[in-house]
Design a protein around this motif. Structure first.
Motif, mmCIF file in Angstrom:
data_model
loop_
_atom_site.group_PDB
_atom_site.id
_atom_site.type_symbol
_atom_site.label_atom_id
_atom_site.label_comp_id
_atom_site.label_asym_id
_atom_site.label_seq_id
_atom_site.Cartn_x
_atom_site.Cartn_y
_atom_site.Cartn_z
ATOM 1 N N GLU A 1 -5.408 1.355 -8.842
ATOM 2 C CA GLU A 1 -5.294 -0.010 -9.357
ATOM 3 C C GLU A 1 -3.996 -0.657 -8.898
ATOM 4 O O GLU A 1 -3.970 -1.848 -8.544
ATOM 5 C CB GLU A 1 -5.361 0.022 -10.887
ATOM 6 C CG GLU A 1 -6.724 0.432 -11.432
ATOM 7 C CD GLU A 1 -6.690 0.768 -12.910
ATOM 8 O OE1 GLU A 1 -5.645 0.502 -13.548
ATOM 9 O OE2 GLU A 1 -7.688 1.314 -13.424
ATOM 10 N N ALA A 2 -2.918 0.120 -8.872
ATOM 11 C CA ALA A 2 -1.628 -0.415 -8.417
ATOM 12 C C ALA A 2 -1.689 -0.777 -6.936
ATOM 13 O O ALA A 2 -1.148 -1.810 -6.511
ATOM 14 C CB ALA A 2 -0.518 0.595 -8.675
ATOM 15 N N LEU A 3 -2.363 0.046 -6.141
ATOM 16 C CA LEU A 3 -2.514 -0.264 -4.717
ATOM 17 C C LEU A 3 -3.280 -1.571 -4.527
ATOM 18 O O LEU A 3 -2.905 -2.421 -3.712
ATOM 19 C CB LEU A 3 -3.246 0.870 -3.997
ATOM 20 C CG LEU A 3 -2.567 2.232 -3.908
ATOM 21 C CD1 LEU A 3 -3.454 3.210 -3.143
ATOM 22 C CD2 LEU A 3 -1.203 2.129 -3.239
ATOM 23 N N ARG A 4 -4.359 -1.723 -5.262
ATOM 24 C CA ARG A 4 -5.162 -2.951 -5.153
ATOM 25 C C ARG A 4 -4.317 -4.179 -5.465
ATOM 26 O O ARG A 4 -4.388 -5.190 -4.757
ATOM 27 C CB ARG A 4 -6.365 -2.890 -6.091
ATOM 28 C CG ARG A 4 -7.506 -2.000 -5.619
ATOM 29 C CD ARG A 4 -8.739 -2.213 -6.489
ATOM 30 N NE ARG A 4 -9.213 -3.586 -6.371
ATOM 31 C CZ ARG A 4 -10.222 -3.966 -5.569
ATOM 32 N NH1 ARG A 4 -10.836 -3.087 -4.800
ATOM 33 N NH2 ARG A 4 -10.590 -5.238 -5.522
ATOM 34 N N GLU B 1 -3.511 -7.211 -2.887
ATOM 35 C CA GLU B 1 -3.871 -8.579 -3.251
ATOM 36 C C GLU B 1 -2.668 -9.504 -3.060
ATOM 37 O O GLU B 1 -2.797 -10.624 -2.537
ATOM 38 C CB GLU B 1 -4.343 -8.637 -4.704
ATOM 39 C CG GLU B 1 -5.682 -7.962 -4.971
ATOM 40 C CD GLU B 1 -6.869 -8.780 -4.519
ATOM 41 O OE1 GLU B 1 -6.658 -9.846 -3.898
ATOM 42 O OE2 GLU B 1 -8.014 -8.354 -4.780
ATOM 43 N N ASP B 2 -1.497 -9.041 -3.465
ATOM 44 C CA ASP B 2 -0.280 -9.840 -3.277
ATOM 45 C C ASP B 2 0.004 -10.055 -1.790
ATOM 46 O O ASP B 2 0.429 -11.142 -1.367
ATOM 47 C CB ASP B 2 0.913 -9.143 -3.935
ATOM 48 C CG ASP B 2 0.835 -9.169 -5.454
ATOM 49 O OD1 ASP B 2 0.080 -9.991 -5.990
ATOM 50 O OD2 ASP B 2 1.523 -8.345 -6.084
ATOM 51 N N LEU B 3 -0.234 -9.033 -0.987
ATOM 52 C CA LEU B 3 0.003 -9.143 0.452
ATOM 53 C C LEU B 3 -0.958 -10.144 1.095
ATOM 54 O O LEU B 3 -0.566 -10.924 1.973
ATOM 55 C CB LEU B 3 -0.152 -7.767 1.104
ATOM 56 C CG LEU B 3 0.046 -7.692 2.620
ATOM 57 C CD1 LEU B 3 1.480 -8.049 3.003
ATOM 58 C CD2 LEU B 3 -0.300 -6.286 3.131
ATOM 59 N N LEU B 4 -2.201 -10.143 0.654
ATOM 60 C CA LEU B 4 -3.201 -11.032 1.239
ATOM 61 C C LEU B 4 -2.851 -12.508 1.040
ATOM 62 O O LEU B 4 -3.269 -13.367 1.823
ATOM 63 C CB LEU B 4 -4.577 -10.741 0.630
ATOM 64 C CG LEU B 4 -5.306 -9.514 1.187
ATOM 65 C CD1 LEU B 4 -6.488 -9.153 0.300
ATOM 66 C CD2 LEU B 4 -5.768 -9.768 2.620
ATOM 67 N N VAL B 5 -2.096 -12.819 -0.007
ATOM 68 C CA VAL B 5 -1.698 -14.205 -0.261
ATOM 69 C C VAL B 5 -0.852 -14.745 0.884
ATOM 70 O O VAL B 5 -0.922 -15.925 1.244
ATOM 71 C CB VAL B 5 -0.933 -14.305 -1.598
ATOM 72 C CG1 VAL B 5 -0.339 -15.696 -1.781
ATOM 73 C CG2 VAL B 5 -1.853 -13.945 -2.760
ATOM 74 N N ARG C 1 -2.736 2.641 3.995
ATOM 75 C CA ARG C 1 -2.360 2.361 5.385
ATOM 76 C C ARG C 1 -1.882 0.922 5.542
ATOM 77 O O ARG C 1 -0.890 0.654 6.220
ATOM 78 C CB ARG C 1 -3.535 2.644 6.317
ATOM 79 C CG ARG C 1 -3.343 2.131 7.729
ATOM 80 C CD ARG C 1 -4.300 2.751 8.713
ATOM 81 N NE ARG C 1 -3.748 3.997 9.219
ATOM 82 C CZ ARG C 1 -4.248 4.651 10.270
ATOM 83 N NH1 ARG C 1 -5.304 4.204 10.888
ATOM 84 N NH2 ARG C 1 -3.670 5.754 10.698
ATOM 85 N N VAL C 2 -2.577 -0.002 4.923
ATOM 86 C CA VAL C 2 -2.163 -1.412 4.982
ATOM 87 C C VAL C 2 -0.747 -1.569 4.455
ATOM 88 O O VAL C 2 0.112 -2.216 5.083
ATOM 89 C CB VAL C 2 -3.130 -2.292 4.166
ATOM 90 C CG1 VAL C 2 -2.560 -3.702 4.010
ATOM 91 C CG2 VAL C 2 -4.497 -2.367 4.841
ATOM 92 N N LEU C 3 -0.467 -1.012 3.301
ATOM 93 C CA LEU C 3 0.848 -1.162 2.679
ATOM 94 C C LEU C 3 1.932 -0.461 3.488
ATOM 95 O O LEU C 3 3.062 -0.956 3.576
ATOM 96 C CB LEU C 3 0.803 -0.637 1.246
ATOM 97 C CG LEU C 3 -0.076 -1.445 0.290
ATOM 98 C CD1 LEU C 3 -0.228 -0.732 -1.039
ATOM 99 C CD2 LEU C 3 0.484 -2.853 0.088
#
Length: 611
Positions: A548-551, A555-559, A593-595
């Motif tokens: 949940e923390a990763l999601r 989500e913050d990054l996608l902004v 991987r994204v993070l």
């Protein structure tokens, strides 16, 4: 253990470049928190950061000797046969002023030149400047336990224990080209490839020499398919003799020591053998294990992990009487962006393994508060054939790296589908993996009289010992040295690696189990539960709060669609995956991987040159 760096340029007087060399050295402070040193003369300058382990007062570096000219050494590692070498050098007339293995290496060079490397047993990476010949030597241990990188620059080169030392030089830009990105995304470890453009890694078992005539590379050791003539009984006895000797040597230190205990066969063997040897010195072995808050209650068996570690850790601790401590982590610790940032900074690349890396860093950080040296069971699976895929007939016949066979065979895509189609087409990761695999298989060679199956299993062992294990050793070195903890890896002793590699596969599995030789060699010191335990890899959290923390973080990054990570990754594909609401199992490693990549861009601002 230490951090080393330096600069040689035959067209400059580097005594005037102290500020630059100091900046390069400062990046190695985590590897050597106890002391800093710098030496420069003419075209050469060395920097050193020290983690004091042997001869705490006198083993400072860079270390020099006069022998018709100055010979300077900057050295990282441990030589486990330094006492024997010291005695031999003393007989040859050398006089020592310290009790350190560093001085043994320096005086060994004065006696044997570059041939010194073949006499060393240990983990090491070092540089020697010989003013008599105006020659630089870069030397790395046989298995590649200690890292060493170099970068041709001007009329010479730069070098360092980690890329960050080289990247600190004002003449080096953090550039990534196609070959480097291929290496990042394919989970292969091509010898010499350092990912950063223009940078090279000194290969294991290699001496790199630089003088005014240019740069030369010499392999002083390679893994070869020699003949094995011992029967099973003798082989088991020899493995035990080697393990006893290796553990005895690797327990030598002038600082607190411990063992990393997972409750698996490998770490339990080391813990038991260390306990026996320390008991002879009226000492109690200290052991540490990682665990997760609530892990026992929520544990669910999967394809990789059929049992949690904690019960087996307890069995070993009680069996050998270790002074034990569990390091318990929660999901907040594991998902903390500051921890991820520390991991990426330690590794210089976003090539991590998600929570496996984060928990390992946190484990090492906690251990470092109590010990300075730790023994680890790393590489036993590669040496003795412990991974499940070694024993999978489909993987055994797969025409690719075994650790990729299941994923690629199941339709998995290198890169995980996160990267743009144009980029993936340009990189052609499938072709890269095929070429890397063909090169590695050709290196393994043939052995007379070998059956096809025996040859195939020896090749698989070769791939693990020259490719896969280097990924894991690099990970362990970077994350441990990021907190100033020296981790020793007894199963990487080259004598053991050579002996077991030459042993036929039928003998390595003589009882129908994985790691038969190791199990038989150490059964007498283990609790029955551990001696019979099936292989279980390094633990991973199953706490849904971590996912949940990763999601939330993604989500913050996608902004921020302008974030440079989206120069590599496809924003729309990632957003679609998030909207689809997939479960943690397929999505979690992609989010990690994204993070990791986003953090890497934030830290290094790499310049991408992908045609």
């Amino acid at each position: 253990m230490c951090g080393i760096t330096g600069w040689v340029d035959f067209g400059r007087d580097l005594t005037a470049e102290r500020e630059t060399v100091e900046a390069m050295t400062a990046t190695m402070a985590c590897r050597g928190p106890d002391a800093a040193g710098l030496w420069a003369a003419g075209p050469a300058a060395f920097g050193h950061r020290r983690l004091a382990v042997i001869d705490l007062e006198l083993g400072t570096q860079p270390m020099t000797a006069e022998a018709g000219g100055t010979v300077a050494l900057t050295y990282s590692g441990e030589v486990y046969n330094f006492a024997e070498l010291r005695a031999e050098l003393t007989r040859r007339g050398h006089r020592f002023t310290t009790a350190s293995d560093t001085e043994v290496v320096l005086r060994g060079y004065l006696e044997w030149g570059a041939g010194l490397a073949e006499r060393l047993n240990g983990m090491y990476a070092f540089a020697i400047w010989d003013s008599r010949e105006e020659r630089l030597l870069l030397v790395r241990d046989r298995m590649g336990i200690k890292p060493l990188y170099y970068f041709p620059h001007g009329e010479g080169l730069l070098f360092g224990s980690e890329p960050k030392a080289i990247l600190a030089h004002p003449g080096v830009r953090p550039v990534i080209e196609a070959d480097g990105l291929r290496e990042l995304l394919s989970f292969t470890k091509n010898p010499g490839q350092a990912v950063w453009s223009g940078m090279r890694e000194v290969e294991p078992g290699t001496v790199v020499t630089l003088d005014r005539q240019g740069l030369r590379v010499h392999r002083y050791w390679r893994l070869e398919a020699g003949e094995h003539t011992d029967d099973v009984g003798v082989t088991v006895e020899r493995v035990r003799e080697l393990l006893d000797d290796i553990v005895r040597r690797q327990l030598v230190a002038d600082v607190p020591r411990c063992v990393l205990l997972s409750g698996g066969l490998d770490s339990s063997v080391l813990t038991a053998l260390a306990a026996r040897q320390l008991a002879d010195q009226d000492e109690q072995v200290r052991s540490f294990a990682v665990d997760f808050a609530g892990h026992a209650e929520r544990f669910v068996a999967d394809q990789s992990r059929s049992t949690p570690d904690a019960p087996y850790v307890r069995d070993v601790h009680e069996h050998v009487g270790s002074l034990h401590q569990d390091i318990v982590l929660d999901s907040g610790d594991l998902a903390d962006p500051a921890v991820r940032r520390a991991v990426v900074a330690a590794r210089d690349l976003p090539s991590g393994l998600g929570d496996l890396d984060n928990s390992l860093l946190l484990l090492f950080r906690a251990i470092r508060e109590r010990s300075t040296v730790a023994l680890s069971g790393e590489s036993a699976d590669e040496v003795f054939g412990g991974y499940a895929w070694f024993h999978d007939p489909v993987v055994q016949q797969a025409d690719t790296f075994p650790w990729l066979a299941r994923r690629l065979g199941a339709g998995g895509r290198p890169g995980g589908g996160l990267f743009s189609g144009h980029l993936m087409s340009t990189l052609d990761l499938g072709g890269h993996i095929r070429d890397s695999y063909a090169t590695a298989v050709a290196e393994a060679g043939t052995r007379a009289g070998e059956s096809e199956h025996e040859r195939r299993m020896r090749v698989i062992s070769y791939l693990h010992l020259t490719r896969f294990v280097r990924v894991l050793l690099d990970r362990k070195d970077r994350l441990s040295m990021a907190v100033g903890l020296e981790v020793r890896v007894p199963f990487c002793d080259h004598r053991l690696v050579e002996y077991v590699y030459r042993t036929p596969w039928a003998m390595k599995t003589f009882d129908g189990r994985e790691k038969s030789l190791l199990r038989a060699a150490a059964r007498d010191v283990l609790p029955v539960s551990v001696a019979e335990r099936v292989k279980s890899p390094y633990p991973s959290t199953q706490d849904p709060k971590y996912f949940e923390a990763l999601r939330e973080q993604v989500e913050d990054l996608l902004v921020n669609r302008a974030h440079p990570v989206f120069d590599l990754m496809d924003h729309g594909s990632l957003k679609g995956l998030m909207a689809a609401g997939e479960t943690a199992s397929p999505l979690r490693p992609l989010l990690e991987r994204v993070l990791n990549f986003a953090t890497w861009f934030d830290l290094y601002s790499p310049e991408l040159r992908i045609r």
